[in-house]
Design a protein around this motif. Sequence first.
Motif, PDB file in Angstrom:
ATOM      1  N   MET A   1       0.845  -1.187   0.000  1.00 16.48           N
ATOM      2  CA  MET A   1       0.000   0.000   0.000  1.00 16.48           C
ATOM      3  C   MET A   1       0.876   1.230   0.000  1.00 16.48           C
ATOM      4  SD  MET A   1      -3.096  -0.700   2.578  1.00 16.48           S
ATOM      5  CE  MET A   1      -4.259  -1.988   2.272  1.00 16.48           C
ATOM      6  N   GLY A   2       0.626   2.116  -0.927  1.00 13.84           N
ATOM      7  CA  GLY A   2       1.435   3.298  -1.043  1.00 13.84           C
ATOM      8  C   GLY A   2       0.941   4.470  -0.216  1.00 13.84           C
ATOM      9  N   ARG A   3      -0.107   4.254   0.594  1.00 15.37           N
ATOM     10  CA  ARG A   3      -0.655   5.351   1.382  1.00 15.37           C
ATOM     11  C   ARG A   3       0.219   5.672   2.580  1.00 15.37           C
ATOM     12  NH1 ARG A   3      -6.490   2.775   1.610  1.00 15.37           N
ATOM     13  NH2 ARG A   3      -5.495   1.129   0.487  1.00 15.37           N
ATOM     14  N   LYS A   4       0.226   6.944   2.931  1.00 15.10           N
ATOM     15  CA  LYS A   4       0.996   7.382   4.078  1.00 15.10           C
ATOM     16  C   LYS A   4       0.194   7.113   5.357  1.00 15.10           C
ATOM     17  CE  LYS A   4       3.420  11.364   5.888  1.00 15.10           C
ATOM     18  NZ  LYS A   4       3.703  12.773   5.734  1.00 15.10           N
ATOM     19  N   ASN A   5       0.858   6.591   6.353  1.00 20.20           N
ATOM     20  CA  ASN A   5       0.203   6.313   7.624  1.00 20.20           C
ATOM     21  C   ASN A   5       0.074   7.603   8.413  1.00 20.20           C
ATOM     22  OD1 ASN A   5       0.484   3.685   6.808  1.00 20.20           O
ATOM     23  ND2 ASN A   5       2.213   3.265   8.133  1.00 20.20           N
ATOM     24  N   SER A   6      -1.110   7.819   8.985  1.00 17.51           N
ATOM     25  CA  SER A   6      -1.312   8.983   9.827  1.00 17.51           C
ATOM     26  C   SER A   6      -1.106   8.601  11.284  1.00 17.51           C
ATOM     27  CB  SER A   6      -2.727   9.527   9.642  1.00 17.51           C
ATOM     28  OG  SER A   6      -3.676   8.652  10.225  1.00 17.51           O
ATOM     29  N   VAL A   7      -0.936   9.594  12.115  1.00 21.81           N
ATOM     30  CA  VAL A   7      -0.822   9.353  13.550  1.00 21.81           C
ATOM     31  C   VAL A   7      -2.101   8.699  14.052  1.00 21.81           C
ATOM     32  CG1 VAL A   7      -0.645  10.484  15.803  1.00 21.81           C
ATOM     33  CG2 VAL A   7       0.806  11.242  13.923  1.00 21.81           C
ATOM     34  N   PHE A   8      -3.252   9.162  13.545  1.00 20.27           N
ATOM     35  CA  PHE A   8      -4.531   8.609  13.986  1.00 20.27           C
ATOM     36  C   PHE A   8      -4.684   7.152  13.543  1.00 20.27           C
ATOM     37  CE2 PHE A   8      -5.453  13.192  13.873  1.00 20.27           C
ATOM     38  CZ  PHE A   8      -5.715  13.368  15.222  1.00 20.27           C
ATOM     39  N   GLY A   9      -4.267   6.851  12.325  1.00 24.86           N
ATOM     40  CA  GLY A   9      -4.316   5.471  11.860  1.00 24.86           C
ATOM     41  C   GLY A   9      -3.432   4.563  12.694  1.00 24.86           C
ATOM     42  N   THR A  10      -2.245   5.049  13.030  1.00 28.90           N
ATOM     43  CA  THR A  10      -1.329   4.280  13.866  1.00 28.90           C
ATOM     44  C   THR A  10      -1.927   4.061  15.252  1.00 28.90           C
ATOM     45  OG1 THR A  10       0.571   5.163  12.660  1.00 28.90           O
ATOM     46  CG2 THR A  10       1.007   4.219  14.843  1.00 28.90           C
ATOM     47  N   GLY A  12      -5.089   4.079  16.044  1.00 28.13           N
ATOM     48  CA  GLY A  12      -6.219   3.167  15.910  1.00 28.13           C
ATOM     49  C   GLY A  12      -5.780   1.720  15.798  1.00 28.13           C
ATOM     50  N   ALA A  13      -4.790   1.456  14.959  1.00 34.53           N
ATOM     51  CA  ALA A  13      -4.306   0.084  14.778  1.00 34.53           C
ATOM     52  C   ALA A  13      -3.716  -0.459  16.079  1.00 34.53           C
ATOM     53  CB  ALA A  13      -3.270   0.032  13.655  1.00 34.53           C
ATOM     54  N   LEU A  89     -14.751   7.119  14.291  1.00 30.98           N
ATOM     55  CA  LEU A  89     -15.478   6.085  15.023  1.00 30.98           C
ATOM     56  C   LEU A  89     -14.708   4.766  15.042  1.00 30.98           C
ATOM     57  CD1 LEU A  89     -18.042   5.331  16.570  1.00 30.98           C
ATOM     58  CD2 LEU A  89     -19.049   4.636  14.381  1.00 30.98           C
ATOM     59  N   HIS A  90     -14.065   4.441  13.939  1.00 30.38           N
ATOM     60  CA  HIS A  90     -13.282   3.200  13.862  1.00 30.38           C
ATOM     61  C   HIS A  90     -12.098   3.250  14.827  1.00 30.38           C
ATOM     62  CE1 HIS A  90     -14.780   2.409   9.478  1.00 30.38           C
ATOM     63  NE2 HIS A  90     -15.766   2.489  10.357  1.00 30.38           N
ATOM     64  N   ILE A  91     -11.499   4.403  14.974  1.00 34.82           N
ATOM     65  CA  ILE A  91     -10.367   4.550  15.891  1.00 34.82           C
ATOM     66  C   ILE A  91     -10.834   4.438  17.339  1.00 34.82           C
ATOM     67  CG2 ILE A  91      -8.625   6.168  16.750  1.00 34.82           C
ATOM     68  CD1 ILE A  91      -8.470   7.198  13.802  1.00 34.82           C
ATOM     69  N   ILE A  92     -11.931   5.131  17.668  1.00 35.33           N
ATOM     70  CA  ILE A  92     -12.456   5.091  19.038  1.00 35.33           C
ATOM     71  C   ILE A  92     -12.829   3.660  19.438  1.00 35.33           C
ATOM     72  CG2 ILE A  92     -14.380   5.835  20.513  1.00 35.33           C
ATOM     73  CD1 ILE A  92     -14.323   8.491  18.837  1.00 35.33           C
ATOM     74  N   LEU A  93     -13.469   2.950  18.520  1.00 35.41           N
ATOM     75  CA  LEU A  93     -13.932   1.585  18.789  1.00 35.41           C
ATOM     76  C   LEU A  93     -13.032   0.538  18.123  1.00 35.41           C
ATOM     77  CD1 LEU A  93     -17.757   2.212  18.273  1.00 35.41           C
ATOM     78  CD2 LEU A  93     -16.496   2.125  20.437  1.00 35.41           C
ATOM     79  N   ALA A  94     -11.763   0.838  18.039  1.00 36.96           N
ATOM     80  CA  ALA A  94     -10.825   0.001  17.279  1.00 36.96           C
ATOM     81  C   ALA A  94     -10.822  -1.485  17.657  1.00 36.96           C
ATOM     82  CB  ALA A  94      -9.418   0.591  17.360  1.00 36.96           C
ATOM     83  N   PRO A  95     -10.858  -1.856  18.950  1.00 38.06           N
ATOM     84  CA  PRO A  95     -10.885  -3.300  19.235  1.00 38.06           C
ATOM     85  C   PRO A  95     -12.123  -3.980  18.630  1.00 38.06           C
ATOM     86  CG  PRO A  95     -10.229  -2.100  21.189  1.00 38.06           C
ATOM     87  CD  PRO A  95     -10.693  -1.070  20.180  1.00 38.06           C
ATOM     88  N   PHE A  96     -13.269  -3.318  18.686  1.00 38.74           N
ATOM     89  CA  PHE A  96     -14.501  -3.880  18.115  1.00 38.74           C
ATOM     90  C   PHE A  96     -14.435  -3.889  16.588  1.00 38.74           C
ATOM     91  CE2 PHE A  96     -15.625  -2.048  22.231  1.00 38.74           C
ATOM     92  CZ  PHE A  96     -16.092  -3.193  22.866  1.00 38.74           C
ATOM     93  N   PHE A  97     -13.818  -2.849  16.020  1.00 39.34           N
ATOM     94  CA  PHE A  97     -13.609  -2.819  14.573  1.00 39.34           C
ATOM     95  C   PHE A  97     -12.713  -3.977  14.148  1.00 39.34           C
ATOM     96  CE2 PHE A  97     -10.956  -1.802  10.947  1.00 39.34           C
ATOM     97  CZ  PHE A  97     -11.909  -1.463   9.995  1.00 39.34           C
ATOM     98  N   CYS A  98     -11.600  -4.154  14.850  1.00 37.56           N
ATOM     99  CA  CYS A  98     -10.650  -5.205  14.484  1.00 37.56           C
ATOM    100  C   CYS A  98     -11.245  -6.603  14.643  1.00 37.56           C
ATOM    101  CB  CYS A  98      -9.371  -5.069  15.304  1.00 37.56           C
ATOM    102  SG  CYS A  98      -8.368  -3.631  14.843  1.00 37.56           S
TER     103      CYS A  98
END
Length: 175
Positions: A1-10, A12-13, A89-98
């Motif tokens: 994936m060529g997308r840049k990772n954001s702080v929020f994405g990191t 969230g993951a 919302l995905h970041i806030i609820l990341a364990p449930f998203f994952c």
Amino acid sequence: MGRKNSVFGTLGAVWGLTGILALLLSATLRLWPLVEEAFSYPLTWYHRVALLVIALGMAYFEGYKGFQMAFSPRTAARARYLLHNPRPLHIILAPFFCMGYFHATKRRKTTSIALTLGIITLIVLLRFVAQPWRGIIDLGVVVGLAWGIVSLLAFSIQSLGEDTYPYSPEVPDEE
């Protein structure tokens, strides 16, 4: 994936994976005293055979088939998806998203919810099993959970650290 990772994405993951790992570790640690208690009873030959069969069976079915071949690679794929596609919302609820409870294919959501309800039902029913059988069964669960923790860590490192990852996150708008 060529997308840049954001702080929020990191965030969230990491939050998603850490939350799930904490849940698995907590379950393992809560079961361990019941396993230890079982060994305070005199175990007959059939208790020992059952212990071996259950531990090996749970290692294979829960650890290998359930975690290593299904849950762990998919959960790591969903964390990777969140890394590259962060939404508040995905970041806030990341364990449930994952775990696939939302923003997932209909089949994934249905499977995740059904498995959770099945596990809760088994936990409730297991409370009625007397020792040493309860501890023998719980030892098998601990073996499976430990396998799951290790496999989730391994797949998470792979999914977040490599350029490509061969597992699907099973999201509805998958690219």
